[in-house]
Design an enzyme around this catalytic site. Structure first.
Site, PDB file in Angstrom:
ATOM      1  N   ASP A  31       1.344  -1.332   0.023  1.00 31.90           N
ATOM      2  CA  ASP A  31       0.580   0.128   0.005  1.00 31.90           C
ATOM      3  C   ASP A  31       0.739   1.544  -0.107  1.00 31.90           C
ATOM      4  O   ASP A  31       1.913   0.909   0.610  1.00 31.90           O
ATOM      5  CB  ASP A  31      -0.540   0.399   1.670  1.00 31.90           C
ATOM      6  CG  ASP A  31      -2.373   0.436   1.653  1.00 31.90           C
ATOM      7  OD1 ASP A  31      -3.742   0.533   1.028  1.00 31.90           O
ATOM      8  OD2 ASP A  31      -1.826   2.072   0.955  1.00 31.90           O
ATOM      9  N   SER A 124     -16.551  -1.585  -9.691  1.00 36.98           N
ATOM     10  CA  SER A 124     -17.205  -0.732  -8.701  1.00 36.98           C
ATOM     11  C   SER A 124     -18.891  -0.827  -9.195  1.00 36.98           C
ATOM     12  O   SER A 124     -19.065  -0.901 -10.834  1.00 36.98           O
ATOM     13  CB  SER A 124     -16.885   0.705  -8.646  1.00 36.98           C
ATOM     14  OG  SER A 124     -17.888   1.376  -8.512  1.00 36.98           O
ATOM     15  N   TYR A 150     -13.427   8.235 -12.631  1.00 39.38           N
ATOM     16  CA  TYR A 150     -12.936   7.321 -11.046  1.00 39.38           C
ATOM     17  C   TYR A 150     -13.719   5.963 -12.047  1.00 39.38           C
ATOM     18  O   TYR A 150     -13.518   5.379 -12.249  1.00 39.38           O
ATOM     19  CB  TYR A 150     -13.590   7.149 -10.027  1.00 39.38           C
ATOM     20  CG  TYR A 150     -13.917   5.964  -8.918  1.00 39.38           C
ATOM     21  CD1 TYR A 150     -15.654   5.695  -9.184  1.00 39.38           C
ATOM     22  CD2 TYR A 150     -13.139   5.323  -8.705  1.00 39.38           C
ATOM     23  CE1 TYR A 150     -15.723   4.618  -8.293  1.00 39.38           C
ATOM     24  CE2 TYR A 150     -13.302   4.229  -8.405  1.00 39.38           C
ATOM     25  CZ  TYR A 150     -14.786   4.169  -7.308  1.00 39.38           C
ATOM     26  OH  TYR A 150     -14.714   3.083  -6.929  1.00 39.38           O
ATOM     27  N   LYS A 154     -12.156   2.269 -13.572  1.00 40.98           N
ATOM     28  CA  LYS A 154     -12.925   0.569 -13.679  1.00 40.98           C
ATOM     29  C   LYS A 154     -13.368  -0.516 -14.523  1.00 40.98           C
ATOM     30  O   LYS A 154     -13.107  -1.087 -14.722  1.00 40.98           O
ATOM     31  CB  LYS A 154     -14.116   0.563 -11.981  1.00 40.98           C
ATOM     32  CG  LYS A 154     -14.148   1.282 -11.002  1.00 40.98           C
ATOM     33  CD  LYS A 154     -13.214   0.825 -10.347  1.00 40.98           C
ATOM     34  CE  LYS A 154     -12.277   0.902  -8.636  1.00 40.98           C
ATOM     35  NZ  LYS A 154     -11.483  -0.476  -7.936  1.00 40.98           N
TER      36      LYS A 154
HETATM   37  C1  WQD Z   1     -24.710   7.805  -1.612  1.00 40.99           C
HETATM   38  C2  WQD Z   1     -26.530   9.042  -1.662  1.00 40.99           C
HETATM   39  C3  WQD Z   1     -26.025  10.839  -2.462  1.00 40.99           C
HETATM   40  C4  WQD Z   1     -23.119  12.618   0.533  1.00 40.99           C
HETATM   41  C5  WQD Z   1     -20.029   6.509  -4.845  1.00 40.99           C
HETATM   42  C6  WQD Z   1     -19.053   5.909  -6.072  1.00 40.99           C
HETATM   43  C7  WQD Z   1     -19.035   4.202  -5.019  1.00 40.99           C
HETATM   44  C8  WQD Z   1     -18.418   4.202  -4.517  1.00 40.99           C
HETATM   45  C9  WQD Z   1     -19.235   4.790  -2.768  1.00 40.99           C
HETATM   46  C10 WQD Z   1     -15.797   3.906  -3.938  1.00 40.99           C
HETATM   47  C11 WQD Z   1     -26.048  10.185  -2.489  1.00 40.99           C
HETATM   48  C12 WQD Z   1     -25.703  10.983  -0.804  1.00 40.99           C
HETATM   49  C13 WQD Z   1     -24.296  11.364  -0.247  1.00 40.99           C
HETATM   50  C14 WQD Z   1     -23.677  13.528   1.195  1.00 40.99           C
HETATM   51  C15 WQD Z   1     -25.914  13.139   0.742  1.00 40.99           C
HETATM   52  N1  WQD Z   1     -16.866   4.340  -3.848  1.00 40.99           N
HETATM   53  N2  WQD Z   1     -25.328  11.444  -0.440  1.00 40.99           N
HETATM   54  N3  WQD Z   1     -25.119  13.729   1.402  1.00 40.99           N
HETATM   55  O1  WQD Z   1     -22.534   8.510  -4.741  1.00 40.99           O
HETATM   56  O2  WQD Z   1     -23.686   6.356  -4.666  1.00 40.99           O
HETATM   57  O3  WQD Z   1     -21.046   5.858  -4.371  1.00 40.99           O
HETATM   58  O4  WQD Z   1     -19.639   6.617  -3.399  1.00 40.99           O
HETATM   59  O5  WQD Z   1     -16.303   2.778  -4.147  1.00 40.99           O
HETATM   60  O6  WQD Z   1     -18.546   3.462  -6.462  1.00 40.99           O
HETATM   61  O7  WQD Z   1     -19.650   5.731  -6.442  1.00 40.99           O
HETATM   62  O8  WQD Z   1     -21.789   7.057  -2.203  1.00 40.99           O
HETATM   63  O9  WQD Z   1     -21.779   8.005  -0.029  1.00 40.99           O
HETATM   64  O10 WQD Z   1     -21.187   9.369  -2.065  1.00 40.99           O
HETATM   65  O11 WQD Z   1     -23.496   8.888  -2.195  1.00 40.99           O
HETATM   66  O12 WQD Z   1     -27.330  13.009   0.267  1.00 40.99           O
HETATM   67  O13 WQD Z   1     -22.676  13.680   1.793  1.00 40.99           O
HETATM   68  O14 WQD Z   1     -26.034   9.533  -0.352  1.00 40.99           O
HETATM   69  O15 WQD Z   1     -26.744  11.996  -3.134  1.00 40.99           O
HETATM   70  O16 WQD Z   1     -27.214   9.294  -3.370  1.00 40.99           O
HETATM   71  P1  WQD Z   1     -21.839   6.671  -4.024  1.00 40.99           P
HETATM   72  P2  WQD Z   1     -22.724   7.926  -1.539  1.00 40.99           P
END
Ligand code: WQD
Length: 337
Positions: A31, A124, A150, A154
């Site tokens: 890592d 992903s 990103y 993938k």
């Molecule tokens: C989840 C939900 C947001 C933050 C991404 C990548 C995925 C993985 C996980 C790496 C959505 C909402 C989020 C906040 C919010 N990455 N949200 N307020 O975008 O589904 O996935 O991260 O492994 O590959 O695509 O995850 O946790 O950012 O969002 O309302 O402060 O929460 O709109 O609906 P996401 P997320």
């Protein structure tokens, strides 16, 4: 087996290391610590009660990767190393293509030289882009509507691995498409430790519950969902780690693909309510506008992994909130750095 975990000091890596050890495998971690720290490896060692071979370095350093193979002689590789912040990838596309693609090419080169052909790749749900159908199955369309570099890295790496497998039947490759990893080991000793303001929902909610963030910004409540907020398939990271163990035990020639998720959609407000249930306090939130690039709903059918790997998620979103809260409470500032 002796298993090399690239990116093994990270959030998914540390939890996967626990699962591999529990299954009797020997774990080696490589890592660059760009998104983790040596303390995370020490915590893994204290949980499993034995030392872990750890190499601090970048998978793009092919000579370093060669030296790890010479010294450790791995039987298989679980390739987790890579940059993973969706928003950051939009701002820094060249860095994401360089790190994620070139690290993989460097690793594959050394694996071929060393005649190590067993590989699990951390893919992903983002490769599905705008979901063609729900729940998403492995047969659904990929590479359409991906909204960030990103996700494209993938998708491209999946393509590279499929083309590689076509050249030599010795390759045994498994693509694991993670949905949304959340939670932490029950000890509270390891967990998700984002640097700066968390991009992802669960760590942000945990920090808001601890008072480190004033409120959770809910990105939109006008989606066609149970309560208007985005729905995702949140999978406990311990179940995710176990999915890697099952994948290693079921590697076959060619390329296999599995969704790792619960099959259950959960909305942003449902996550907040679940977290309030475990932390016992009200978590302030404010509805704001949608986040560019977000899809409304993303969740999978995990049926293929259940049928072919004998794997199914066992923990619930409430379990994930409980374990996240324990990690957050025991480590308010994350790992000691
Ligand atoms: C989840 C939900 C947001 C933050 C991404 C990548 C995925 C993985 C996980 C790496 C959505 C909402 C989020 C906040 C919010 N990455 N949200 N307020 O975008 O589904 O996935 O991260 O492994 O590959 O695509 O995850 O946790 O950012 O969002 O309302 O402060 O929460 O709109 O609906 P996401 P997320």
């Amino acid at each position: 087996m002796r298993i090399l975990l690239t990116g093994g000091a990270g959030y998914v890596g540390t939890h996967t290391a626990l699962g591999l050890d529990a299954a009797g495998h020997d774990v080696i971690i490589l890592d660059d610590l760009s998104n983790s720290c040596a303390a995370a490896v020490s915590r893994v060692e204290s949980i499993i009660g034995k030392p872990v071979s750890f190499y601090h370095g970048d998978c793009r350093d092919t000579d370093l990767v060669r030296s790890v193979f010479v010294h450790e002689n791995p039987d298989a590789v679980i390739h987790l190393a890579g940059l993973k912040a969706v928003g950051e990838s939009v701002a820094q596309p060249l860095r994401y293509y360089d790190v994620n693609i070139n690290a993989t090419l460097s690793l594959l080169t050394v694996m071929g030289e060393a005649d190590v052909h067993k590989l699990i790749f951390s893919s992903s749900a983002t490769v599905y882009g705008e979901p063609e159908a729900l729940p998403l199955t492995e047969e659904n369309r990929v590479g359409v509507g991906i909204s960030n570099p990103y996700g494209w890295t993938k998708f491209m790496i999946e393509r590279i691995l499929m083309d590689l497998a076509d050249t030599d039947p010795a390759w045994q490759i498994c693509l694991l498409r993670y949905f949304n990893p959340v939670g932490a080991h029950e000890s509270g000793l390891i967990g998700e430790d984002p640097q700066g303001i968390p991009n992802n929902l669960m760590p942000f909610v945990a920090q808001a519950a601890a008072g480190r963030r004033a409120k959770v910004l809910v990105f939109g409540n006008d989606y066609d969902t149970v309560d208007g907020t985005g729905e995702r398939d949140y999978i406990h990271v311990m179940d995710l780690g176990r999915g890697h163990v099952q994948a290693v035990d079921h590697l076959t020639p060619g390329v296999s693909v599995y969704n790792l998720g619960t099959g259950q959609p959960t909305s942003v407000l449902e996550v907040i309510r679940a977290f309030e249930q475990v932390c016992g306090t009200t978590i302030p939130f404010e509805i704001t506008s949608r986040r560019p690039g977000d899809v409304a709903v993303s969740y999978c059918s995990p049926a293929k992994a259940e049928q072919e790997l004998g794997w199914i998620a066992e923990r619930t979103i409430l379990d994930a909130c409980k374990d996240s809260w324990k990690w957050q409470s025991m480590n308010p500032d994350g790992y000691p750095r």
